[in-house]
Design an enzyme around this catalytic site. Structure first.
Site, PDB file in Angstrom:
ATOM      1  N   SER A 136       5.207   6.089  16.350  1.00  0.00           N
ATOM      2  CA  SER A 136       3.545   5.928  15.991  1.00  0.00           C
ATOM      3  C   SER A 136       3.344   6.708  14.872  1.00  0.00           C
ATOM      4  O   SER A 136       3.697   8.607  15.144  1.00  0.00           O
ATOM      5  CB  SER A 136       2.085   6.246  16.508  1.00  0.00           C
ATOM      6  OG  SER A 136       1.306   6.369  15.984  1.00  0.00           O
ATOM      7  N   LYS A 247     -13.237  -4.169   3.122  1.00  0.00           N
ATOM      8  CA  LYS A 247     -13.229  -3.128   2.133  1.00  0.00           C
ATOM      9  C   LYS A 247     -12.220  -3.676   0.287  1.00  0.00           C
ATOM     10  O   LYS A 247     -13.667  -3.884  -0.388  1.00  0.00           O
ATOM     11  CB  LYS A 247     -11.811  -1.472   2.074  1.00  0.00           C
ATOM     12  CG  LYS A 247     -12.695  -1.410   3.460  1.00  0.00           C
ATOM     13  CD  LYS A 247     -11.772  -0.045   3.758  1.00  0.00           C
ATOM     14  CE  LYS A 247     -11.555   0.313   5.310  1.00  0.00           C
ATOM     15  NZ  LYS A 247     -12.884   0.562   6.241  1.00  0.00           N
ATOM     16  N   THR A 362     -13.241  12.462  12.609  1.00  0.00           N
ATOM     17  CA  THR A 362     -12.489  11.572  11.722  1.00  0.00           C
ATOM     18  C   THR A 362     -11.549  12.919  10.676  1.00  0.00           C
ATOM     19  O   THR A 362     -10.159  11.750  10.099  1.00  0.00           O
ATOM     20  CB  THR A 362     -13.398  10.781  10.070  1.00  0.00           C
ATOM     21  OG1 THR A 362     -14.548  10.999  10.939  1.00  0.00           O
ATOM     22  CG2 THR A 362     -12.784  10.491   9.380  1.00  0.00           C
TER      23      THR A 362
HETATM   24  N1  PLP Z   1      -7.436   1.050   9.485  1.00  0.00           N
HETATM   25  C1  PLP Z   1      -8.082   1.856   9.297  1.00  0.00           C
HETATM   26  C2  PLP Z   1      -6.875   3.085   8.582  1.00  0.00           C
HETATM   27  C3  PLP Z   1      -8.937   2.543   8.650  1.00  0.00           C
HETATM   28  O1  PLP Z   1      -9.321   3.996   7.791  1.00  0.00           O
HETATM   29  C4  PLP Z   1      -9.876   1.707   9.281  1.00  0.00           C
HETATM   30  C5  PLP Z   1     -11.850   1.868   8.645  1.00  0.00           C
HETATM   31  O2  PLP Z   1     -11.925   2.488   7.466  1.00  0.00           O
HETATM   32  C6  PLP Z   1      -9.876   0.797   9.684  1.00  0.00           C
HETATM   33  C7  PLP Z   1      -8.331   0.611  10.254  1.00  0.00           C
HETATM   34  C8  PLP Z   1     -10.685   0.332  10.397  1.00  0.00           C
HETATM   35  O3  PLP Z   1     -11.291  -1.338   9.226  1.00  0.00           O
HETATM   36  P1  PLP Z   1     -13.048  -1.850   9.395  1.00  0.00           P
HETATM   37  O4  PLP Z   1     -13.459  -1.192   8.769  1.00  0.00           O
HETATM   38  O5  PLP Z   1     -12.612  -3.758   8.604  1.00  0.00           O
HETATM   39  O6  PLP Z   1     -13.223  -2.136  10.710  1.00  0.00           O
END
Ligand code: PLP
Length: 403
Positions: A136, A247, A362
């Site tokens: 990962s 998004k 974050t």
């Molecule tokens: N994967 C990544 C890299 C993200 O940044 C996010 C959310 O911002 C997600 C998955 C989750 O997606 P969702 O907003 O559709 O739950």
């Protein structure tokens, strides 16, 4: 003595307040047709939004809205339950077909969010392959990390985008043991792009599967908007592509696309699929129309990238420090939680510009930033206003720090 439950919660809140990262969000009223302008509900002022992940403004596209409204009128609001109990809505089946076409895969599976898609798929892959190991990237999204952790399988973390380290870790495992390399196409907080060709080569060399989160790329990269894997010509080499409908497609929901057998296995075991109500037909239909529109409108992608290039060149001509990677995500580094929130507040209150402060967890502590995401709908004037406001605020901050 009875535990003082309230004290636990007050303490937890105090901790984030003390660290300057108590989360406060502007109360924004989106107005269809006005994007990227919206209303600050509290003050009534019009603001320009620079931090939306509705990257192409599709959340306000008239055809997408119409699909949502017409399907709601025709079928009602909810989906009626989990697919296990209430069956498939026809709209979700049509959406999955659209997604499979987009990614040139045999099958797809829709979830209620991109988060759920990552979390439950990565957990389930680990349960289906009890002897597997995850490799990962260290900057993978929380939803991927949670999914891998919940699988209780071994997880080897490679340094961000470091192919030498990834290869070292792959070489430390038996050649014929099951392994899954999990990475993102575009890293959401840095804006940098994965070395997907190298990852696919390493996957071939060490017999690994590949799992790719295209959340910040679908709709915007590649000739048909299928993402970075399409842009780099490696889509067929990725075992499982994960994406969001929330998004660039402007709606809500998440999905995975892959071989029919792989998708069928996840569908059969994933708790995040089995035990939660499915996406309502109206949202599935809105997402499907959005994908079709985005796919067939390369001008939208061209406009996005032109707007990004323009803002970058405007920012480069200042001394504002931002992470300059070849994607549409432009993080302006602040490096202090309190200051980051303060700058965001000044932008909103004094300049009617909304850019949310991004703080821990974050991003790591000390890496706080303003994450700017231009869209095809941001004008030159909006860009000049943003750059001039940032220059003004950063000059003031420098002066106050020097004083
Ligand atoms: N994967 C990544 C890299 C993200 O940044 C996010 C959310 O911002 C997600 C998955 C989750 O997606 P969702 O907003 O559709 O739950």
């Amino acid at each position: 003595m009875k535990p003082d439950y309230d004290l636990y919660f007050k303490d937890a809140i105090e901790t984030v307040k003390r660290e300057g990262r108590y989360r406060e969000f502007a109360d924004i009223l989106r107005q269809a047709g006005q994007f990227p302008c919206a209303k600050n509900y509290k003050t009534g002022q019009e603001v320009v939004v620079w931090c939306s992940n509705d990257y192409l403004g599709m959340g306000q596209n008239p055809d997408v809205i119409e699909a949502c409204v017409a399907t709601t009128k025709a079928t009602g609001v909810g989906s009626g339950g989990t697919r296990n109990i209430s069956g498939n809505s026809h709209s979700i089946m049509a959406l999955e077909k659209e997604l499979s076409n987009l990614h040139h895969k045999e099958a797809s599976l829709v979830f209620t969010s991109g988060y759920v898609a990552n979390d439950t798929t990565l957990t389930t892959l680990g349960h289906i392959m009890p002897d597997m190991v995850y490799l990962s990237d260290e900057l993978n999204h929380a939803s991927m990390i949670h999914g891998m952790r919940n699988s209780r399988r071994e997880r080897l973390v490679y340094r961000h985008n470091d192919m030498t380290h990834l290869e070292e870790l792959l070489a430390s495992l038996p050649l014929n043991s099951p392994k899954v390399i999990a990475c993102e196409a575009i890293y959401s907080m840095e804006g940098d792009i994965s070395k997907l060709k190298d990852i696919c080569d390493l996957a071939d060399k060490y017999n690994a599967m590949t799992y790719l989160d295209e959340v910040h790329a679908v709709g915007m990269y590649g000739p048909t908007g299928a993402g970075i894997a399409e842009q780099l010509g490696v889509m067929h080499r990725i075992s499982l592509i994960q994406g969001t409908l929330a998004k660039a497609f402007g709606v809500i929901g998440g999905y995975i696309s892959g071989s029919a057998t792989l998708i069928d296995a996840i569908r059969s075991y994933a708790p995040g699929f089995i035990f939660t109500t499915s996406l309502p037909p109206a949202l599935a239909e809105a997402a499907r129309i959005s994908i079709q529109t985005v796919k067939s409108t390369p001008e939208l992608r061209a406009k996005l990238h032109e707007r990004v290039a323009t803002l970058k060149s405007k920012l480069r001509s200042t001394n504002i420090s931002f992470i300059d990677e070849p994607s549409h995500i432009m993080p302006v580094l602040v490096g202090n939680a309190v200051l980051c929130k303060e700058i965001s507040k000044i932008l909103l209150d004094e300049f009617s510009i909304y850019v949310q402060a991004i703080n821990y967890p974050t991003v790591p502590k000390g890496a706080e930033r303003l994450r700017i995401t231009p869209t095809p709908l941001h004008t030159d004037q909006m860009m000049d206003d943003l750059v001039s406001a940032l220059k003004d605020i950063f000059t003031r901050q420098c002066l106050s720090h020097a004083a």
